[in-house]
Design a protein around this motif. Structure first.
Motif, PDB file in Angstrom:
ATOM      1  N   ALA A  41      45.495  40.746  43.449  1.00 48.70           N
ATOM      2  CA  ALA A  41      44.731  40.720  44.702  1.00 48.70           C
ATOM      3  C   ALA A  41      45.644  40.713  45.922  1.00 48.70           C
ATOM      4  CB  ALA A  41      43.816  39.492  44.723  1.00 48.70           C
ATOM      5  N   HIS A  42      46.935  40.362  45.726  1.00 52.79           N
ATOM      6  CA  HIS A  42      47.810  40.193  46.884  1.00 52.79           C
ATOM      7  C   HIS A  42      49.175  40.863  46.762  1.00 52.79           C
ATOM      8  CE1 HIS A  42      44.900  37.404  48.460  1.00 52.79           C
ATOM      9  NE2 HIS A  42      44.894  36.779  47.305  1.00 52.79           N
ATOM     10  N   GLY A  59      40.866  42.552  30.815  1.00 51.34           N
ATOM     11  CA  GLY A  59      41.408  43.611  31.647  1.00 51.34           C
ATOM     12  C   GLY A  59      40.363  44.478  32.326  1.00 51.34           C
ATOM     13  N   ILE A  60      39.228  44.711  31.654  1.00 54.27           N
ATOM     14  CA  ILE A  60      38.155  45.516  32.267  1.00 54.27           C
ATOM     15  C   ILE A  60      37.594  44.791  33.485  1.00 54.27           C
ATOM     16  CG2 ILE A  60      35.846  46.474  31.918  1.00 54.27           C
ATOM     17  CD1 ILE A  60      37.858  48.107  30.426  1.00 54.27           C
ATOM     18  N   ALA A  61      37.373  43.491  33.384  1.00 52.46           N
ATOM     19  CA  ALA A  61      36.855  42.722  34.520  1.00 52.46           C
ATOM     20  C   ALA A  61      37.857  42.718  35.678  1.00 52.46           C
ATOM     21  CB  ALA A  61      36.533  41.293  34.084  1.00 52.46           C
ATOM     22  N   ILE A  62      39.135  42.567  35.359  1.00 51.57           N
ATOM     23  CA  ILE A  62      40.168  42.611  36.406  1.00 51.57           C
ATOM     24  C   ILE A  62      40.173  43.972  37.080  1.00 51.57           C
ATOM     25  CG2 ILE A  62      42.646  42.521  36.860  1.00 51.57           C
ATOM     26  CD1 ILE A  62      42.814  40.539  34.462  1.00 51.57           C
ATOM     27  N   LEU A  63      40.106  45.023  36.286  1.00 57.21           N
ATOM     28  CA  LEU A  63      40.089  46.379  36.830  1.00 57.21           C
ATOM     29  C   LEU A  63      38.885  46.583  37.738  1.00 57.21           C
ATOM     30  CD1 LEU A  63      41.059  49.296  37.014  1.00 57.21           C
ATOM     31  CD2 LEU A  63      39.947  49.717  34.805  1.00 57.21           C
ATOM     32  N   ARG A  64      37.716  46.131  37.326  1.00 56.81           N
ATOM     33  CA  ARG A  64      36.520  46.264  38.170  1.00 56.81           C
ATOM     34  C   ARG A  64      36.694  45.511  39.486  1.00 56.81           C
ATOM     35  NH1 ARG A  64      32.881  45.749  33.121  1.00 56.81           N
ATOM     36  NH2 ARG A  64      32.421  47.950  32.708  1.00 56.81           N
ATOM     37  N   MET A  66      39.507  44.892  40.989  1.00 55.70           N
ATOM     38  CA  MET A  66      40.454  45.678  41.792  1.00 55.70           C
ATOM     39  C   MET A  66      39.728  46.801  42.516  1.00 55.70           C
ATOM     40  SD  MET A  66      43.670  46.028  39.138  1.00 55.70           S
ATOM     41  CE  MET A  66      44.602  47.142  40.211  1.00 55.70           C
ATOM     42  N   ARG A  67      38.939  47.549  41.769  1.00 54.24           N
ATOM     43  CA  ARG A  67      38.233  48.690  42.369  1.00 54.24           C
ATOM     44  C   ARG A  67      37.198  48.231  43.393  1.00 54.24           C
ATOM     45  NH1 ARG A  67      42.451  51.090  41.021  1.00 54.24           N
ATOM     46  NH2 ARG A  67      42.476  52.499  39.247  1.00 54.24           N
ATOM     47  N   ASP A  68      36.522  47.107  43.127  1.00 53.57           N
ATOM     48  CA  ASP A  68      35.525  46.581  44.080  1.00 53.57           C
ATOM     49  C   ASP A  68      36.153  46.197  45.417  1.00 53.57           C
ATOM     50  OD1 ASP A  68      33.479  46.931  42.259  1.00 53.57           O
ATOM     51  OD2 ASP A  68      33.354  44.802  41.694  1.00 53.57           O
ATOM     52  N   ARG A  69      37.401  45.771  45.411  1.00 49.15           N
ATOM     53  CA  ARG A  69      38.045  45.411  46.675  1.00 49.15           C
ATOM     54  C   ARG A  69      38.804  46.589  47.292  1.00 49.15           C
ATOM     55  NH1 ARG A  69      40.729  41.731  43.039  1.00 49.15           N
ATOM     56  NH2 ARG A  69      42.767  42.551  42.525  1.00 49.15           N
ATOM     57  N   ALA A  93      35.238  52.072  34.174  1.00 45.61           N
ATOM     58  CA  ALA A  93      35.551  50.906  35.001  1.00 45.61           C
ATOM     59  C   ALA A  93      36.566  51.237  36.089  1.00 45.61           C
ATOM     60  CB  ALA A  93      36.080  49.771  34.127  1.00 45.61           C
ATOM     61  N   GLY A  94      37.203  52.400  35.974  1.00 46.06           N
ATOM     62  CA  GLY A  94      38.129  52.824  37.016  1.00 46.06           C
ATOM     63  C   GLY A  94      39.554  53.060  36.571  1.00 46.06           C
ATOM     64  N   ALA A  95      39.807  52.990  35.265  1.00 43.55           N
ATOM     65  CA  ALA A  95      41.170  53.255  34.788  1.00 43.55           C
ATOM     66  C   ALA A  95      41.538  54.711  35.019  1.00 43.55           C
ATOM     67  CB  ALA A  95      41.282  52.932  33.299  1.00 43.55           C
ATOM     68  N   ASP A  96      42.807  54.951  35.269  1.00 43.00           N
ATOM     69  CA  ASP A  96      43.290  56.312  35.440  1.00 43.00           C
ATOM     70  C   ASP A  96      43.669  56.945  34.115  1.00 43.00           C
ATOM     71  OD1 ASP A  96      43.597  56.793  38.529  1.00 43.00           O
ATOM     72  OD2 ASP A  96      44.140  54.714  38.108  1.00 43.00           O
ATOM     73  N   ASP A  97      44.021  56.102  33.143  1.00 32.87           N
ATOM     74  CA  ASP A  97      44.317  56.593  31.797  1.00 32.87           C
ATOM     75  C   ASP A  97      44.178  55.441  30.823  1.00 32.87           C
ATOM     76  OD1 ASP A  97      44.921  58.405  29.800  1.00 32.87           O
ATOM     77  OD2 ASP A  97      46.798  59.060  30.719  1.00 32.87           O
ATOM     78  N   TYR A  98      44.174  55.774  29.534  1.00 30.87           N
ATOM     79  CA  TYR A  98      43.895  54.807  28.479  1.00 30.87           C
ATOM     80  C   TYR A  98      44.814  55.135  27.322  1.00 30.87           C
ATOM     81  CZ  TYR A  98      40.709  51.958  25.577  1.00 30.87           C
ATOM     82  OH  TYR A  98      40.143  50.994  24.774  1.00 30.87           O
TER      83      TYR A  98
END
Length: 106
Positions: A41-42, A59-64, A66-69, A93-98
């Motif tokens: 976040a910082h 990780g999915i929740a963290i990624l979401r 990130m994208r929400d902010r 969820a917003g990942a660029d790759d997997y």
């Protein structure tokens, strides 16, 4: 380039970190979901490599979050989950790759 690696398996995280540092990058290693969420976040890293299965916040929740902010930096999800549905969920969820484990560093 500054890279954040979020991986709960410390030996895997260190291996990735050493490889990236040898390639000339600066690497921050994080191992828990809440720690990673607060850090991301910082910080001002260029890219994030993140496991999905993390203690605490996944990780999915963290990624979401990130994208929400409005955080648009590239995120590579690195996980043992290799089913198509898991990949679609990560990308949605917003990942660029997997990338599925196990993987080759090259």
């Amino acid at each position: 380039m500054r890279i954040v690696v979020v991986e709960d398996d410390i030996s895997v995280a260190k291996g990735i970190g050493y490889y990236l540092q040898d390639a000339g990058h600066t690497v921050d290693l994080l191992h828990e979901g809440a720690e990673a969420d607060a850090f991301l976040a910082h910080d001002d890293a260029d890219i994030v490599v993140m496991d999905i299965n993390l203690p605490g916040i996944d990780g999915i929740a963290i990624l979401r979050r990130m994208r929400d902010r409005g955080d648009t930096r590239p995120v590579l999800l690195l996980t043992a989950r290799s089913d198509t549905g898991d990949k679609v969920a990560g990308l949605d969820a917003g990942a660029d790759d997997y990338l599925s484990k196990p993987f080759e560093m090259d």
